[in-house]
Motif scaffolding. Sequence first.
Motif, PDB file in Angstrom:
ATOM      1  N   ARG A  14      -1.087   2.781 -23.980  1.00  0.00           N
ATOM      2  CA  ARG A  14      -1.992   4.001 -23.433  1.00  0.00           C
ATOM      3  C   ARG A  14      -3.275   3.809 -23.395  1.00  0.00           C
ATOM      4  O   ARG A  14      -4.012   4.407 -22.678  1.00  0.00           O
ATOM      5  CB  ARG A  14      -1.418   5.320 -24.541  1.00  0.00           C
ATOM      6  CG  ARG A  14      -0.214   5.622 -24.537  1.00  0.00           C
ATOM      7  CD  ARG A  14       0.289   6.667 -25.425  1.00  0.00           C
ATOM      8  NE  ARG A  14       1.504   7.191 -25.513  1.00  0.00           N
ATOM      9  CZ  ARG A  14       1.798   8.136 -26.059  1.00  0.00           C
ATOM     10  NH1 ARG A  14       1.209   8.650 -27.066  1.00  0.00           N
ATOM     11  NH2 ARG A  14       3.178   8.602 -26.044  1.00  0.00           N
ATOM     12  N   ARG A  15      -3.896   2.834 -24.237  1.00  0.00           N
ATOM     13  CA  ARG A  15      -5.254   2.499 -24.129  1.00  0.00           C
ATOM     14  C   ARG A  15      -5.439   1.524 -23.093  1.00  0.00           C
ATOM     15  O   ARG A  15      -6.644   1.337 -22.264  1.00  0.00           O
ATOM     16  CB  ARG A  15      -5.859   2.252 -25.528  1.00  0.00           C
ATOM     17  CG  ARG A  15      -7.138   1.830 -25.607  1.00  0.00           C
ATOM     18  CD  ARG A  15      -7.795   2.178 -26.920  1.00  0.00           C
ATOM     19  NE  ARG A  15      -7.353   0.952 -27.805  1.00  0.00           N
ATOM     20  CZ  ARG A  15      -8.020  -0.248 -27.713  1.00  0.00           C
ATOM     21  NH1 ARG A  15      -9.084  -0.439 -26.632  1.00  0.00           N
ATOM     22  NH2 ARG A  15      -7.570  -1.152 -28.513  1.00  0.00           N
ATOM     23  N   TRP A 150     -14.600   7.981 -17.834  1.00  0.00           N
ATOM     24  CA  TRP A 150     -13.751   8.993 -18.536  1.00  0.00           C
ATOM     25  C   TRP A 150     -12.861   9.701 -17.449  1.00  0.00           C
ATOM     26  O   TRP A 150     -11.726   9.796 -17.365  1.00  0.00           O
ATOM     27  CB  TRP A 150     -14.637   9.908 -19.198  1.00  0.00           C
ATOM     28  CG  TRP A 150     -13.962  11.249 -19.429  1.00  0.00           C
ATOM     29  CD1 TRP A 150     -12.715  11.389 -20.224  1.00  0.00           C
ATOM     30  CD2 TRP A 150     -14.165  12.661 -19.107  1.00  0.00           C
ATOM     31  NE1 TRP A 150     -12.476  12.688 -20.125  1.00  0.00           N
ATOM     32  CE2 TRP A 150     -13.414  13.695 -19.668  1.00  0.00           C
ATOM     33  CE3 TRP A 150     -15.623  12.889 -18.562  1.00  0.00           C
ATOM     34  CZ2 TRP A 150     -13.542  14.857 -19.584  1.00  0.00           C
ATOM     35  CZ3 TRP A 150     -15.698  14.495 -18.265  1.00  0.00           C
ATOM     36  CH2 TRP A 150     -14.792  15.223 -19.158  1.00  0.00           C
ATOM     37  N   LEU A 153      -9.971   7.392 -16.176  1.00  0.00           N
ATOM     38  CA  LEU A 153      -8.933   6.984 -16.974  1.00  0.00           C
ATOM     39  C   LEU A 153      -8.433   8.024 -17.689  1.00  0.00           C
ATOM     40  O   LEU A 153      -7.610   7.856 -18.508  1.00  0.00           O
ATOM     41  CB  LEU A 153      -9.557   5.771 -18.089  1.00  0.00           C
ATOM     42  CG  LEU A 153     -10.333   4.843 -17.519  1.00  0.00           C
ATOM     43  CD1 LEU A 153     -10.785   3.767 -18.722  1.00  0.00           C
ATOM     44  CD2 LEU A 153      -9.254   3.939 -16.552  1.00  0.00           C
ATOM     45  N   ARG A 154      -8.610   9.620 -17.687  1.00  0.00           N
ATOM     46  CA  ARG A 154      -8.252  10.452 -18.327  1.00  0.00           C
ATOM     47  C   ARG A 154      -6.899  10.870 -17.943  1.00  0.00           C
ATOM     48  O   ARG A 154      -6.068  11.864 -18.775  1.00  0.00           O
ATOM     49  CB  ARG A 154      -9.088  11.732 -18.370  1.00  0.00           C
ATOM     50  CG  ARG A 154      -9.530  12.263 -16.979  1.00  0.00           C
ATOM     51  CD  ARG A 154     -10.413  13.323 -16.999  1.00  0.00           C
ATOM     52  NE  ARG A 154     -10.830  13.892 -15.858  1.00  0.00           N
ATOM     53  CZ  ARG A 154     -11.495  14.770 -15.426  1.00  0.00           C
ATOM     54  NH1 ARG A 154     -11.896  15.663 -16.472  1.00  0.00           N
ATOM     55  NH2 ARG A 154     -11.738  15.129 -14.382  1.00  0.00           N
ATOM     56  N   GLY A 155      -6.510  10.249 -17.044  1.00  0.00           N
ATOM     57  CA  GLY A 155      -4.893  10.653 -16.449  1.00  0.00           C
ATOM     58  C   GLY A 155      -4.620  11.850 -15.576  1.00  0.00           C
ATOM     59  O   GLY A 155      -3.652  12.064 -15.236  1.00  0.00           O
ATOM     60  N   THR A 162      -4.226   3.309 -12.613  1.00  0.00           N
ATOM     61  CA  THR A 162      -4.871   2.832 -13.999  1.00  0.00           C
ATOM     62  C   THR A 162      -3.752   2.826 -15.074  1.00  0.00           C
ATOM     63  O   THR A 162      -2.590   3.300 -14.676  1.00  0.00           O
ATOM     64  CB  THR A 162      -5.759   3.861 -14.830  1.00  0.00           C
ATOM     65  OG1 THR A 162      -6.084   3.505 -16.024  1.00  0.00           O
ATOM     66  CG2 THR A 162      -5.242   5.393 -14.812  1.00  0.00           C
ATOM     67  N   ARG A 164      -4.201   2.327 -18.264  1.00  0.00           N
ATOM     68  CA  ARG A 164      -4.597   3.078 -19.648  1.00  0.00           C
ATOM     69  C   ARG A 164      -5.286   4.486 -19.554  1.00  0.00           C
ATOM     70  O   ARG A 164      -5.665   4.999 -18.647  1.00  0.00           O
ATOM     71  CB  ARG A 164      -5.853   2.147 -20.018  1.00  0.00           C
ATOM     72  CG  ARG A 164      -5.856   0.587 -20.191  1.00  0.00           C
ATOM     73  CD  ARG A 164      -6.773   0.137 -20.636  1.00  0.00           C
ATOM     74  NE  ARG A 164      -7.005  -1.476 -20.934  1.00  0.00           N
ATOM     75  CZ  ARG A 164      -7.862  -2.139 -21.277  1.00  0.00           C
ATOM     76  NH1 ARG A 164      -8.845  -1.555 -22.145  1.00  0.00           N
ATOM     77  NH2 ARG A 164      -7.964  -3.347 -21.177  1.00  0.00           N
ATOM     78  N   ASN A 165      -4.892   5.230 -20.541  1.00  0.00           N
ATOM     79  CA  ASN A 165      -5.607   6.480 -20.800  1.00  0.00           C
ATOM     80  C   ASN A 165      -5.458   6.967 -22.262  1.00  0.00           C
ATOM     81  O   ASN A 165      -6.095   8.102 -22.437  1.00  0.00           O
ATOM     82  CB  ASN A 165      -4.825   7.524 -19.876  1.00  0.00           C
ATOM     83  CG  ASN A 165      -3.491   8.062 -20.602  1.00  0.00           C
ATOM     84  OD1 ASN A 165      -2.804   7.077 -21.256  1.00  0.00           O
ATOM     85  ND2 ASN A 165      -2.811   9.318 -20.314  1.00  0.00           N
ATOM     86  N   TYR A 168      -8.799   8.538 -23.842  1.00  0.00           N
ATOM     87  CA  TYR A 168      -9.676   9.394 -22.686  1.00  0.00           C
ATOM     88  C   TYR A 168      -8.991  10.515 -22.514  1.00  0.00           C
ATOM     89  O   TYR A 168     -10.085  11.540 -22.059  1.00  0.00           O
ATOM     90  CB  TYR A 168      -9.667   8.583 -21.396  1.00  0.00           C
ATOM     91  CG  TYR A 168     -10.528   7.200 -21.690  1.00  0.00           C
ATOM     92  CD1 TYR A 168     -11.907   7.144 -21.526  1.00  0.00           C
ATOM     93  CD2 TYR A 168      -9.890   5.718 -21.992  1.00  0.00           C
ATOM     94  CE1 TYR A 168     -12.537   5.975 -21.628  1.00  0.00           C
ATOM     95  CE2 TYR A 168     -10.391   4.762 -22.056  1.00  0.00           C
ATOM     96  CZ  TYR A 168     -11.780   4.768 -21.952  1.00  0.00           C
ATOM     97  OH  TYR A 168     -12.734   3.637 -22.149  1.00  0.00           O
ATOM     98  N   GLU A 169      -7.885  10.935 -22.698  1.00  0.00           N
ATOM     99  CA  GLU A 169      -7.260  12.114 -22.431  1.00  0.00           C
ATOM    100  C   GLU A 169      -7.671  13.213 -23.446  1.00  0.00           C
ATOM    101  O   GLU A 169      -7.685  14.394 -23.340  1.00  0.00           O
ATOM    102  CB  GLU A 169      -5.690  12.184 -22.177  1.00  0.00           C
ATOM    103  CG  GLU A 169      -4.913  12.235 -23.724  1.00  0.00           C
ATOM    104  CD  GLU A 169      -4.891  10.685 -24.143  1.00  0.00           C
ATOM    105  OE1 GLU A 169      -4.206  10.780 -25.426  1.00  0.00           O
ATOM    106  OE2 GLU A 169      -5.705   9.841 -23.728  1.00  0.00           O
TER     107      GLU A 169
END
Length: 797
Positions: A14-15, A150, A153-155, A162, A164-165, A168-169
Amino acid sequence: MSHVGVPRGTVRKRRSLALLTTGVLTIPVLAGCSSGGEETSRGVPQDIAPAARETVADGSTANWAVDALPATFNAFQADADSATTRITGALLPTLFPMDRTGQPKLNPDYLESAKVIEREPRQVVLYKLNQQAVWSDGREIGAPDFVAQWRALRGKDSAFWTARNSGYERIEKIERGADDLQVRVTFSKPYADWRSLFSPLYPKEITGSPDAFNDGARTTLKTTAGPFVLKSMSKSKGTVTLARNPRWWGDKAKLDTLVFRAVAAKDRTQALADGTVDIADIDAATADRITLARRDRGSNGQPLNHGPGSEITPAQALRSWAQAHGSDEDAAEIAQAAREKNRKAVVAYATEQKALRDFAVRKSLEPAYTQLALNGESGPLADDRVRRAVARALDRQELAQAVLGPLGLPAKPLGSHLALAGQPGYKDGSGALGEQNTKEAQALLADAGWTRGGAAEPPKDTKAGSEAEKKGGKDDEEDKDAKTEKSEKDGKKAGEDSTEDSADSAAERKKADRDSEDSAASRDEGLYIVGDDNKPGAPAPATVGSASAVHVLAPARTAAAQGTVLLRQAGVLGEGGAVAATDKQPGGAAGAYAPVGTAAPAPAAAKGQLGKDGKTLTLRFVLPSGPGSQSLRSVGDKIAVMLEKIGVGTEITKVPDESYFKDHIASGAYDLALYSWPATAYPATDGRPIYAKPEPATDGSLLVEQNYTRVGTDHIDQLFDKAAAELDEKAARDLMKQADARIWAAAGSIPLFQRPQLVAVDKKLANVGAFGFAAPRYQDIGFKNRQAAGSPADRKK
C-alpha cells in the motif's frame, strides 16, 4: 545482490507496492506473549570501513554491481526494483532514512524539523524545509512538490499508474505554511507512520500529470536533488552513471562519478577479479575465495592448495603424465588435452585469486528475514492444527546455525514478523506458537485425523480444517442410516487401531486386503518385487528434490490408496514439475525398470508417513533452482528431513527463478515455500498487506494483496489498523507485539533467520559495504588516499 527469496518490488504494497482463515484466534497465552516491555536485543553492527571525510580523497570513480538496470526510476511504479531504490537514493530526497538501529531519522540535508503540531480535531504535521534545499534546476523544494506527489499517490485518479498509496489516502489537504519553506499537512484520520511519506520526494514536473508520472521517469531523471545527478544510462553497456551535483548544498560528494553496473550473480567473482566492479553483493562461495586469496598472499608463489587441480593426488598426476606420454596415440591425445585444459584452469584461477587479494569481505545481517510460508488456502494446511504441527517440527536454531554460523554471524532464530533484532519494538513472540517439540507436533496431527494407517483407509466425505471437521461431523450425525452408523463405527475402530504398534496395524491392513483380487502380492507387509508383473510401460521412479524429502516408490498392484502419490513421485514429473519427454513415449522410458527381484520401498504407512481418508500427508515444497538460491535449497532439504520425522512427506519441486513468485508463490501453487521480506521502520503500514486476511473477489477468487500464505484473521487486521492510527509510539509498538503473537499462532508464516549480508569491496574504499539497516551516505563514499584514485582501468590488479 538481490535474492530470489525477496519478492520484487515488495517492500510495501500500500505504501510502496505491494497475506485464509476467518475469525479470531482465541489462545489464552497470547495476552501474556504480546504484552509487556520491549525485549533487549542487539543487532549486528554495520561493516562499512568508516572513515572521517577528511581522510577520504576527492575524485575518482567507483563501480557498484546491481543485478540489472532499473526498469524505471519511478520508485512508486509496480516494476520498481532494488536497483531503482539503490540509484534514486543518491539522486532524490529521503526525508527520514533509516539509521543503524532501523529507526527513521530526520535528514538535516532536507529538513530543519518535522513534527505533529496538532492532534485534535485533525492531525497536522508541519515540515520546515532546509532553506538551501533546491532541485538541480535551481528551483526551491517546496509545498508544490508535496501537493503534486500527494495527488498522484492518493488513489483517486486511476490515470496515475501507481503501486503505492498507503498514508497518502489519509491526507485531507496540504498547504503552504508561514513561508515558502513550511509545508502544512492535515490528515483526515490519524496516521502514525507519517514519516514514511514523501520519500523519495519527486519534483512536481514528474508527479504533476499522469503522462509525466507514467513515462517521464522511466529512463531518465532530468531534475534531481541529491549529492549526485543522473549523467547517463547505457543499455548496451549495462551501466547507469551518476556525476556530482554542482548545486548540492550539503557535504560535497567525494567521488567524481558513481557507476552502477549490471552484473549477474554468477559473474560477480570474475567482475571483481578483472576490475569491472569495486563493490558487489556476493554469496558465501565468493566470500570464501576472497578470504583464501588474502590468506595466500604470503605463499611466495607456491601452488595453491585449492581450486582446479588441487584435488589431484600424486598418483593421479603420475598416471596422467604416463598416459599423455604413452605409446597409445589416441589415449595420449586425450590425456594431453585434459592436462592442457586443467593447466589453463589452474592459471586462470591463480590469476583471479591474485586479483581478489585487493578486496575485503564486509559482512553484517541484511535488513530482511527468510521465512517458511505455509499456504493455508486449501489442502492439509487449511487446517490450523496441521500448520502448527509443521511449525513445531522445525528446529529453527539448527536452520539459523546452518546458514549464519559458517559466516561467523550470530546464529539466532528470528522471533518476530514485524521487527528485527536491534529495532525498537522487537520482542520474541514465538511463544504464542510454542517451541520445537516432535511429540506435540505429532499430537496435533493425530488430532487433525492424520494417522499412520490413514493412507489405507477408504476416503470419507469430510472437509479440511478443524472447524469444518466439527461441522461435518455434526451434519453427519443428523442424517445417518444404519449402514452409515456401522461404517462410522468401523472407521472409529480403524482410528483406534492406528494408535497401536506397527505390527497390529500391518495385520489389520493384511486382513482388509484378503478380499482383494491381488492379495497375494501385498501380504508381505506391502513388499512388492519389481519385475514380477512383467508389465510394460510402467513409469520409472524419479527423485524430485533431495532423497530425504521424496520416497521413490515402485507401484504395487494393490496400492490403490497411494496411486496419486505414486503418479507424482514415480517419474511422471520432471525437474521443473513438467512431464518428462521420455515419459510421453509409448511403453515407457528406456531403463525405467529396476532389475528383476529388486524390493520396492515399503508403503508410506509402513515407513511412518501419515495418512487420512486414503491419502498420504504429502506437501508440495517449491524452491527456486537458480545458482544464487543454493542456500534456500539447502534449508529446504533440512526442513524436509525435520518434517519426515513427524510423518509429513514433502515433494520438492525446483522451478526457474524468474517464475518462482509469479507462477507459484503469488498464484498459490505451493504448500511450502521459502522467501524473504525486507525490514521496515513502519510495520503498521508495511506489514498489513503481508498479513491481512484475504477477501473474496466478485469472481470468486481471493484478493490477497501480499499475503501469499492466504492465512489471516479479522483480529490481526484490527490490530494493524489501530496501530496505524495510534500516535503514541509505545502504544503502537504494543499493538504490533499483539499482532505478531497472533500471526505466530496462525502459523502461516514462520520466520527462520535474518539473512546474511556479504559485500565485496575494494579494500581502499571507505564508508561503503554491509550497511545493515542504515541507508548509505553516498556523498561520504570514496578512496582512502589519492594513490587509490582513478578509474578501474588505472588500477589494474
